[in-house]
Design an enzyme around this catalytic site. Structure first.
Site, PDB file in Angstrom:
ATOM      1  CB  SER A 132      35.906  44.567  35.810  1.00 29.75           C
ATOM      2  OG  SER A 132      37.202  44.193  36.235  1.00 29.75           O
ATOM      3  CG  LEU A 180      52.295  37.151  33.505  1.00 32.89           C
ATOM      4  CD1 LEU A 180      52.191  37.025  35.023  1.00 32.89           C
ATOM      5  CD2 LEU A 180      53.203  36.060  32.953  1.00 32.89           C
ATOM      6  CB  SER A 211      45.355  40.383  32.350  1.00 28.23           C
ATOM      7  OG  SER A 211      45.505  41.552  31.570  1.00 28.23           O
ATOM      8  CB  SER A 212      44.021  40.661  26.997  1.00 26.04           C
ATOM      9  OG  SER A 212      45.171  40.048  26.466  1.00 26.04           O
ATOM     10  CD  GLU A 271      43.778  40.708  22.973  1.00 23.85           C
ATOM     11  OE1 GLU A 271      43.237  39.777  23.615  1.00 23.85           O
ATOM     12  OE2 GLU A 271      44.927  41.101  23.201  1.00 23.85           O
ATOM     13  CG  ASP A 309      48.466  36.057  24.264  1.00 27.71           C
ATOM     14  OD1 ASP A 309      49.529  35.438  24.078  1.00 27.71           O
ATOM     15  OD2 ASP A 309      48.400  37.299  24.335  1.00 27.71           O
TER      16      ASP A 309
HETATM   17  P1  ADP Z   1      48.174  41.700  29.110  1.00 34.93           P
HETATM   18  O1  ADP Z   1      47.262  40.820  28.349  1.00 34.93           O
HETATM   19  O2  ADP Z   1      49.613  41.457  28.791  1.00 34.93           O
HETATM   20  O3  ADP Z   1      47.942  41.688  30.583  1.00 34.93           O
HETATM   21  P2  ADP Z   1      46.831  43.673  27.524  1.00 34.93           P
HETATM   22  O4  ADP Z   1      47.084  45.110  27.251  1.00 34.93           O
HETATM   23  O5  ADP Z   1      46.779  42.735  26.376  1.00 34.93           O
HETATM   24  O6  ADP Z   1      47.894  43.195  28.624  1.00 34.93           O
HETATM   25  O7  ADP Z   1      45.433  43.511  28.272  1.00 34.93           O
HETATM   26  C1  ADP Z   1      45.204  44.287  29.418  1.00 34.93           C
HETATM   27  C2  ADP Z   1      43.832  44.926  29.315  1.00 34.93           C
HETATM   28  O8  ADP Z   1      42.833  43.896  29.414  1.00 34.93           O
HETATM   29  C3  ADP Z   1      43.539  45.857  30.456  1.00 34.93           C
HETATM   30  O9  ADP Z   1      44.031  47.158  30.199  1.00 34.93           O
HETATM   31  C4  ADP Z   1      42.015  45.807  30.504  1.00 34.93           C
HETATM   32  O10 ADP Z   1      41.459  46.646  29.505  1.00 34.93           O
HETATM   33  C5  ADP Z   1      41.712  44.369  30.130  1.00 34.93           C
HETATM   34  N1  ADP Z   1      41.610  43.557  31.358  1.00 34.93           N
HETATM   35  C6  ADP Z   1      42.468  42.607  31.775  1.00 34.93           C
HETATM   36  N2  ADP Z   1      42.040  42.064  32.953  1.00 34.93           N
HETATM   37  C7  ADP Z   1      40.887  42.692  33.258  1.00 34.93           C
HETATM   38  C8  ADP Z   1      39.949  42.613  34.335  1.00 34.93           C
HETATM   39  N3  ADP Z   1      40.126  41.759  35.355  1.00 34.93           N
HETATM   40  N4  ADP Z   1      38.873  43.430  34.306  1.00 34.93           N
HETATM   41  C9  ADP Z   1      38.679  44.278  33.286  1.00 34.93           C
HETATM   42  N5  ADP Z   1      39.516  44.407  32.259  1.00 34.93           N
HETATM   43  C10 ADP Z   1      40.609  43.635  32.227  1.00 34.93           C
HETATM   44 MG    MG Z   2      47.204  40.752  26.209  1.00 32.30          MG
END
Ligand code: ADP
Ligand code: MG
Length: 393
Positions: free
Chosen positions: A68, A136, A138-139, A171, A183
Site C-alpha cells: 500500500s 470517513l 478509510s477502513s 475488521e 461503514d
Molecule cells: P477510519 O476508518 O475512520 O479512516 P480506522 O482506524 O477505522 O479509521 O481505519 C484506519 C486504518 O485502516 C489505518 O490505520 C490503516 O491501518 C487502514 N487503512 C486505511 N486506508 C488504508 C490504505 N490505503 N492502505 C493501507 N491501510 C489502510
Molecule cells: Mg474505520
C-alpha cells in the site's frame, strides 16, 4: 497523480507487471444516526467520492503479496496459511502489520465463506484518497475495494451484503476493532445523490435520494484533527451503558424502545444511564424523521434534525469535545442549515449542511474561530453522495 494511477504505479513497481484489473470502493460519511448501530437501530450514511483502489495481478503462486502507498512493507501470506494468521486473539495485535490485516483479513473471511472456491495467489497494490482516521471510514473503503476485487478474481459470486459482512469480519476478527456493520454497508451500497437507510438489526436497506446538488446544497466535512485520549474507554463505557439500560428495561436492545417509553425509563434508570438511553432512542427517531423529511420535503428540511442530533450527543451521550461544538456552532452562525459531529466522538469530524453559496463563508468563519480558540487548524472539504464499489479498469 490520482489514487487510481498510484495503485497501478505501485503494482508495476513491486511486480514489474500491469494489473489484470483495478477495483475501488468509497469511504462514507454518516448523515445521521450515531451510536445507534450497535443498539440494533437505524443509520443514514452515504458513500463519498473519495475512494480506495486495489490494483491486482495474478502471480502464479499460492501467495497473496500486498503493498500500500500507506506503508513501506511488502506483506506476504500463503492463501492456505491465512487460517494460521487469523483470527487475532481478542486484546492482541494482528500477527501481520496492522494495515495489511484489513486486506488479508478480507481474503481470510471470504475463503471461510466460500470454502469450495479456487483462490489463486494474487499481487495487490492499494492506494486511496480517503483521509485516514478522519471519520470517513478509510477502513471500510480498503475492505470494500479488496472484497470486490477478490470476489471477481476468485469468482465467488457474492452479493454486496455478503461482501460487507466479510469486511466487518476482517475488521472485528483480523484487525481486532469491535465496530458495527454500518461503514461497510454504506460503502458497498453507495449510490450517486442518495444516502443508505439501514436497519442495523435486519440489514434491510434502501436508497434515499438526498437531492443536495439540485437544491444548491453541499455537505462540508470539518475535520478537527483531534482525537482525545479517552476515546476508546469512552466508547466502551457508552456501549456498556446502552447494554445496561436495555437490560434494566427488559428489552433485547435499545432499538426496542420508542420515545413513548422514555418517561418509564426515567423512573427506572439512574440519571446517567437514562441520558445515554435517551440519546439512542431519540436518535433512532431522528433518523426516521430525516428519511421522511428528505422524501416529503427535500433536503433543506433536515437541518434542524442534524443540529438536534448534535445537541443530543453533546448533552445526553456526552461524546462531543470543544472543537466539535465550536465547529457546529460556528458553522450554524455562518449560515449552515444544520450541523453535527459525526462518528464515534471525542474528536474526529463534524458535518455541516450548507448552501453552496455559503460554503466559503462557513469555511472562513470556522477557520477563524478555531484560530481564535487556539485549536489546531481544521481541514474542511465538501463531500457528496457517490457510487459504491466498481471495477475501474
Ligand atoms: P477510519 O476508518 O475512520 O479512516 P480506522 O482506524 O477505522 O479509521 O481505519 C484506519 C486504518 O485502516 C489505518 O490505520 C490503516 O491501518 C487502514 N487503512 C486505511 N486506508 C488504508 C490504505 N490505503 N492502505 C493501507 N491501510 C489502510
Ligand atoms: Mg474505520
Amino acid at each position: 497523480m490520482t489514487a487510481l494511477d498510484a495503485a497501478r504505479a505501485l503494482l508495476v513497481e513491486f511486480t514489474g507487471r500491469e494489473p489484470d484489473g483495478i477495483w475501488s470502493a468509497p469511504g462514507r460519511v454518516n448523515l445521521i444516526g450515531e451510536h445507534t448501530d450497535y443498539n440494533d437501530g437505524f443509520v443514514l450514511p452515504f458513500a463519498i467520492e473519495q475512494r480506495t483502489y486495489a490494483a491486482v495481478v495474478r502471480n502464479g503462486t499460492g501467495e497473496l503479496r500486498v503493498r500500500s502507498t500507506f506503508a513501506d512493507d511488502l506483506v506476504v501470506a500463503g492463501v492456505d496459511d491465512l487460517d494460521t494468521v487469523f483470527p487475532t486473539p481478542p486484546g492482541s495485535t494482528p500477527r501481520v502489520p496492522e494495515w495489511s490485516a484489513y486486506v488479508l483479513g478480507v481474503a481470510w473471511a471470504l475463503r471461510a465463506r466460500c470454502p469450495e472456491s479456487a483462490t489463486p495467489g494474487l499481487d495487490i497494490a492499494i492506494a486511496s484518497d480517503v483521509p485516514v482516521g478522519a471519520g470517513l471510514s478509510s477502513s471500510a473503503a480498503i475492505e470494500g475495494a479488496v472484497a470486490v476485487a477478490l470476489n471477481d478474481r476468485w469468482e465467488l459470486g457474492l452479493d454486496a451484503v455478503a461482501l460487507a459482512q466479510a469486511g466487518r469480519r476482517a475488521e472485528n476478527e483480523a484487525v481486532g476493532a469491535p465496530t458495527g456493520i454500518m461503514d461497510q454497508m454504506a460503502s458497498m451500497l453507495g449510490r450517486a445523490d442518495a444516502a443508505t437507510f439501514l436497519d442495523c438489526r435486519s440489514l434491510e436497506h434502501r436508497s434515499v435520494p438526498t437531492g443536495f446538488a439540485a437544491a444548491g446544497l453541499e455537505v462540508l466535512v470539518i475535520d478537527t484533527r483531534v482525537q482525545h485520549a479517552h476515546s476508546t474507554g469512552g466508547y466502551r463505557e457508552r456501549h456498556a451503558a446502552c447494554e445496561l439500560g436495555a437490560r434494566s428495561l427488559g428489552v433485547a436492545s435499545l432499538r426496542d424502545l420508542t420515545v413513548h417509553d422514555l418517561p418509564r425509563a426515567a423512573q427506572l434508570l439512574d440519571a446517567d444511564v437514562f441520558r445515554r438511553v435517551r440519546h439512542v432512542v431519540t436518535e433512532n427517531q431522528r433518523v426516521l424523521d430525516t428519511v421522511a423529511a428528505l422524501t416529503e420535503q427535500g433536503p433543506r428540511a433536515i437541518g434542524e434534525l442534524l443540529t438536534a442530533s448534535h445537541s443530543s450527543m453533546r448533552d445526553d451521550f456526552e461524546i462531543s469535545v470543544p472543537e466539535l461544538d465550536t465547529a457546529v456552532d460556528t458553522a450554524r452562525a455562518a449560515g449552515a442549515l444544520g450541523a453535527r459531529m459525526t462518528g464515534g466522538g471525542f474528536g474526529g469530524s463534524a458535518i455541516a449542511l450548507v448552501s453552496r453559496d455559503d460554503a466559503p463563508a462557513v469555511t472562513v468563519s470556522v477557520r477563524a474561530r478555531f484560530a481564535a480558540a487556539g485549536f489546531r487548524p481544521p481541514t474542511i472539504f465538501p463531500v457528496s453522495p457517490s457510487v459504491g464499489p466498481r471495477r475501474d479498469c
